[in-house]
Design a protein around this motif. Structure first.
Motif, PDB file in Angstrom:
ATOM      1  N   LEU A  81      -9.874   8.713  -8.271  1.00 17.90           N
ATOM      2  CA  LEU A  81     -10.153   7.554  -9.099  1.00 17.90           C
ATOM      3  C   LEU A  81     -11.290   7.789 -10.080  1.00 17.90           C
ATOM      4  N   ARG A  82     -11.024   7.495 -11.343  1.00 17.12           N
ATOM      5  CA  ARG A  82     -12.069   7.454 -12.363  1.00 17.12           C
ATOM      6  C   ARG A  82     -12.755   6.092 -12.334  1.00 17.12           C
ATOM      7  N   GLY A  83     -11.976   5.070 -12.005  1.00 17.07           N
ATOM      8  CA  GLY A  83     -12.506   3.716 -11.934  1.00 17.07           C
ATOM      9  C   GLY A  83     -11.438   2.798 -11.361  1.00 17.07           C
ATOM     10  N   ALA A  84     -11.813   1.552 -11.114  1.00 12.77           N
ATOM     11  CA  ALA A  84     -10.865   0.570 -10.578  1.00 12.77           C
ATOM     12  C   ALA A  84     -11.081  -0.765 -11.279  1.00 12.77           C
ATOM     13  N   ALA A  95       0.814  -1.215   0.000  1.00 14.06           N
ATOM     14  CA  ALA A  95       0.000   0.000   0.000  1.00 14.06           C
ATOM     15  C   ALA A  95       0.847   1.264   0.000  1.00 14.06           C
ATOM     16  N   HIS A  96       1.957   1.254   0.700  1.00 17.06           N
ATOM     17  CA  HIS A  96       2.804   2.441   0.780  1.00 17.06           C
ATOM     18  C   HIS A  96       3.365   2.808  -0.590  1.00 17.06           C
ATOM     19  N   ALA A  97       3.815   1.819  -1.354  1.00 12.88           N
ATOM     20  CA  ALA A  97       4.333   2.064  -2.693  1.00 12.88           C
ATOM     21  C   ALA A  97       3.225   2.523  -3.633  1.00 12.88           C
ATOM     22  N   ALA A  98       2.048   1.901  -3.522  1.00  9.83           N
ATOM     23  CA  ALA A  98       0.928   2.311  -4.364  1.00  9.83           C
ATOM     24  C   ALA A  98       0.509   3.749  -4.065  1.00  9.83           C
ATOM     25  N   ALA A  99       0.590   4.140  -2.806  1.00 12.34           N
ATOM     26  CA  ALA A  99       0.257   5.518  -2.434  1.00 12.34           C
ATOM     27  C   ALA A  99       1.170   6.512  -3.133  1.00 12.34           C
ATOM     28  N   LEU A 123      -1.883 -10.530  -3.757  1.00 10.43           N
ATOM     29  CA  LEU A 123      -1.754 -11.019  -2.381  1.00 10.43           C
ATOM     30  C   LEU A 123      -1.524  -9.832  -1.462  1.00 10.43           C
ATOM     31  N   LEU A 124      -2.472  -9.547  -0.590  1.00  9.96           N
ATOM     32  CA  LEU A 124      -2.400  -8.356   0.259  1.00  9.96           C
ATOM     33  C   LEU A 124      -1.499  -8.536   1.469  1.00  9.96           C
ATOM     34  N   LYS A 125      -1.070  -9.748   1.747  1.00  9.76           N
ATOM     35  CA  LYS A 125      -0.082 -10.038   2.807  1.00  9.76           C
ATOM     36  C   LYS A 125      -0.531  -9.579   4.197  1.00  9.76           C
ATOM     37  N   GLY A 126      -1.826  -9.636   4.451  1.00 12.71           N
ATOM     38  CA  GLY A 126      -2.325  -9.307   5.778  1.00 12.71           C
ATOM     39  C   GLY A 126      -2.482  -7.825   6.049  1.00 12.71           C
ATOM     40  N   VAL A 127      -2.284  -6.978   5.029  1.00 13.08           N
ATOM     41  CA  VAL A 127      -2.363  -5.525   5.207  1.00 13.08           C
ATOM     42  C   VAL A 127      -3.731  -5.022   4.769  1.00 13.08           C
ATOM     43  N   ASP A 128      -4.320  -4.141   5.549  1.00 15.99           N
ATOM     44  CA  ASP A 128      -5.634  -3.570   5.262  1.00 15.99           C
ATOM     45  C   ASP A 128      -5.506  -2.453   4.223  1.00 15.99           C
ATOM     46  N   PRO A 129      -6.115  -2.584   3.034  1.00 18.84           N
ATOM     47  CA  PRO A 129      -6.001  -1.548   2.016  1.00 18.84           C
ATOM     48  C   PRO A 129      -6.982  -0.385   2.183  1.00 18.84           C
ATOM     49  N   LYS A 130      -7.838  -0.440   3.198  1.00 14.67           N
ATOM     50  CA  LYS A 130      -8.887   0.583   3.329  1.00 14.67           C
ATOM     51  C   LYS A 130      -8.333   2.004   3.438  1.00 14.67           C
ATOM     52  N   PRO A 131      -7.298   2.271   4.265  1.00 12.59           N
ATOM     53  CA  PRO A 131      -6.779   3.646   4.336  1.00 12.59           C
ATOM     54  C   PRO A 131      -6.308   4.179   2.988  1.00 12.59           C
ATOM     55  N   LEU A 132      -5.778   3.312   2.152  1.00 14.99           N
ATOM     56  CA  LEU A 132      -5.314   3.722   0.836  1.00 14.99           C
ATOM     57  C   LEU A 132      -6.489   4.142  -0.050  1.00 14.99           C
ATOM     58  N   VAL A 133      -7.531   3.357  -0.032  1.00 19.23           N
ATOM     59  CA  VAL A 133      -8.719   3.674  -0.826  1.00 19.23           C
ATOM     60  C   VAL A 133      -9.364   4.965  -0.324  1.00 19.23           C
ATOM     61  N   GLN A 134      -9.412   5.136   0.976  1.00 14.54           N
ATOM     62  CA  GLN A 134      -9.999   6.360   1.541  1.00 14.54           C
ATOM     63  C   GLN A 134      -9.184   7.592   1.173  1.00 14.54           C
ATOM     64  N   GLU A 135      -7.854   7.473   1.193  1.00 14.57           N
ATOM     65  CA  GLU A 135      -7.010   8.640   0.942  1.00 14.57           C
ATOM     66  C   GLU A 135      -7.065   9.087  -0.510  1.00 14.57           C
ATOM     67  N   LEU A 168     -14.620  -3.580  -0.360  1.00 17.83           N
ATOM     68  CA  LEU A 168     -14.082  -2.310   0.125  1.00 17.83           C
ATOM     69  C   LEU A 168     -14.506  -1.149  -0.755  1.00 17.83           C
ATOM     70  N   PHE A 169     -14.402  -1.311  -2.058  1.00 17.12           N
ATOM     71  CA  PHE A 169     -14.838  -0.241  -2.969  1.00 17.12           C
ATOM     72  C   PHE A 169     -16.339   0.008  -2.830  1.00 17.12           C
ATOM     73  N   ALA A 170     -17.118  -1.056  -2.659  1.00 16.25           N
ATOM     74  CA  ALA A 170     -18.566  -0.897  -2.495  1.00 16.25           C
ATOM     75  C   ALA A 170     -18.891  -0.115  -1.228  1.00 16.25           C
ATOM     76  N   GLU A 171     -18.079  -0.302  -0.181  1.00 13.71           N
ATOM     77  CA  GLU A 171     -18.302   0.393   1.084  1.00 13.71           C
ATOM     78  C   GLU A 171     -17.845   1.845   1.030  1.00 13.71           C
ATOM     79  N   VAL A 172     -16.640   2.079   0.537  1.00 11.99           N
ATOM     80  CA  VAL A 172     -16.029   3.402   0.615  1.00 11.99           C
ATOM     81  C   VAL A 172     -16.403   4.278  -0.572  1.00 11.99           C
ATOM     82  N   LEU A 173     -16.482   3.683  -1.773  1.00 13.30           N
ATOM     83  CA  LEU A 173     -16.758   4.442  -2.998  1.00 13.30           C
ATOM     84  C   LEU A 173     -17.860   3.746  -3.785  1.00 13.30           C
ATOM     85  N   PRO A 174     -19.078   3.751  -3.275  1.00  9.11           N
ATOM     86  CA  PRO A 174     -20.145   2.957  -3.895  1.00  9.11           C
ATOM     87  C   PRO A 174     -20.505   3.381  -5.322  1.00  9.11           C
TER      88      PRO A 174
END
Length: 484
Positions: free
Chosen positions: A400-403, A363-367, A383-395, A416-422
């Motif tokens: 985002l035009r799309g995902a 997530a840090h590199a993607a940010a 493979l997310l390796k146990g890391v929560d991507p939610k803060p990245l999506v929120q920030e 996650l996208f349905a919850e944060v960016l429906p």
């Protein structure tokens, strides 16, 4: 561990003959360990499940034994008492064979430890520069190496990248500098080395499944500063690297040097308007700064993102600590080329830029990638390796035009996208031709002026060989799209 079980050998010229050595893992580095130990006269047993046939054959050539298993039962069946073991980063601390070795009091080393002990094979003994961080390690390591070579030294990048470090130590011509990239896995097992300079670039949650907790991950990363002689280099924009610097046990006289993408304080490298400047290695650093390079010159490397500026500043600090002059750094920056899959522009198609940052495996590199662009169709997942991507999506959701979601953990990301960016258009790719479908889906969502960004924030091994394979497949599909 009982200190009486630790081996006394600290030099190539010590007596290694007749030592019994266990090597865990048989990749490039595992083979280099076996080859080195056989050269020194030790008896070597390699434990590796599903060993590559090429390395199997090479073990036969050099006279090392292979046990084609990594399970304790096979280890016990070998009926050997080992003097020490060299552990591949692929073996987590929880691995039953690692735990068995610890219970038996066998000293665990890495190839990094071994290389440091054997560094005096030739009369030219290299100075070491050590680099770690959640992201940017490879670029900073390669850039530091390039600067040193352009300045007239003989330097090589090794450790977690490039050729195995023991091959570098055994090079008959020797090196002036080994620039050693260190992963958190290597640092976990690593004992004591003494680098000339070291850098801790940044810290964000990653590999939590391997380390067990974020605190353990941080503790392992922080080991990079131990015993540094001249300068420990930390990130002024990352409080955890500062914490590691403040608590580091270094050689007396070692300086703490900051780096930043902003205006640097005293004892730091940073940026003033369009200039990279030094306020750490000049005499009048209280009142002035020395220009190193311009953003236009840095722009010859690649997209001038915050991430790239940070890596350039860190590499500059390390090079200055090694004695490189500012004009030599400027010249080297204009001739350096980024390795593939690091915010790499592949093509512009109908006004849409397609960017390959497959190296963004967390997530840090993607940010860092997402921050560099204004309107993004994001290809994400693996493979997310146990890391929560939610803060990245929120920030970065507002960019985002799309995902386009790929990889093993598609259900997590889709929910996650349905919850944060429906309202965000999301395409979930589940077919066998994952990258063909992903590029087609991303292109259908993008508009002129957008960036289609492959920055998966996840490891790749669920659907690809590695991040490079993922990036190459992305590039191939983009070029087909451009050709059509």
């Amino acid at each position: 561990m009982d200190l009486r079980n630790m081996i006394s050998q600290r030099s190539w010229h010590d007596d290694w003959a007749n030592l019994q050595v266990a090597v865990l893992g048989l990749g490039k580095s595992g083979f280099s360990v076996a080859d080195t130990m056989v050269e020194l006269g030790a008896s070597v047993v390699v434990f590796a499940a599903n060993a590559d046939e090429h390395f199997r054959n090479l073990l036969d050539v050099i006279g090392a034994e292979l046990v084609a298993s990594d399970q304790p039962a096979q280890f016990t069946a070998a009926e050997r008492s080992f003097d020490f073991a060299v552990v591949s980063p692929g073996f987590a601390p929880s691995h039953p064979l690692v735990k068995l070795l610890e219970e038996q009091g066998v000293e665990l080393l890495t190839d990094i430890d071994l290389a440091f002990r054997l560094r005096d094979k030739t009369s030219k003994v290299a100075k070491w520069i050590a680099i770690t961080g959640t992201n940017g390690k490879t670029t900073t390591t390669e850039l530091t190496t390039h600067i040193l070579n352009e300045a007239g030294y003989r330097a090589v990048a090794c450790g977690n990248i490039g050729n195995p470090i023991l091959d570098a130590v055994r090079d008959p011509d020797g090196f002036d500098f080994l620039v050693v990239e260190l992963s958190s896995f290597q640092l976990h097992y690593m004992g004591s080395i003494q680098p000339l300079a070291s850098a801790f670039l940044n810290l964000a949650p990653d590999h939590i499944d391997w380390h067990g907790s974020f605190d353990s991950y941080f503790a392992d990363k922080s080991k990079v500063f131990e015993n540094t002689e001249i300068a420990i280099v930390y990130n002024l924009e990352d409080s955890k690297t500062l914490e590691a610097a403040e608590n580091a046990d270094v050689i007396e006289g070692c300086r703490a040097i900051g780096f930043t993408t902003q205006i640097p304080p005293v004892a730091a490298i940073g940026f003033v308007e369009e200039f990279l400047v030094d306020r750490a290695f000049i005499d009048d650093r209280q009142k002035s700064a020395q220009e190193i390079a311009t953003l236009d010159e840095i722009g010859q490397i690649g997209v001038v993102s915050k991430h790239l500026k940070s890596n350039v500043a860190a590499a500059t600090a390390l090079a200055r600590a090694a004695g490189v002059e500012s004009d030599q750094i400027r010249s080297a920056l204009t001739s350096f080329k980024l390795a593939p899959h690091r915010i790499q522009l592949v093509a512009r198609v109908s006004g849409v830029d397609f960017i390959d940052d497959s190296k963004a495996t967390n997530a840090h590199a993607a940010a860092a990638s997402l921050a560099a662009f204004d309107s993004v169709v994001w290809i994400v997942g693996g493979l997310l390796k146990g890391v929560d991507p939610k803060p990245l999506v929120q920030e970065f959701g507002s960019k985002l035009r799309g995902a386009v979601v790929i990889g093993k953990d598609t259900q997590i990301l889709e929910a996650l996208f349905a919850e944060v960016l429906p309202m965000l258009p999301v395409r979930v790719i589940s077919g066998a031709d994952v990258m063909i479908e992903a590029v087609e889906a991303a292109a259908s969502l993008a508009q002129a002026g957008d960036t289609v960004l492959l920055a998966p924030a996840a490891a790749s091994m669920d659907q690809f060989v590695d991040y490079a394979d993922r990036g190459l497949k992305f590039q191939a599909e983009v070029r087909k799209l451009a050709g059509s």
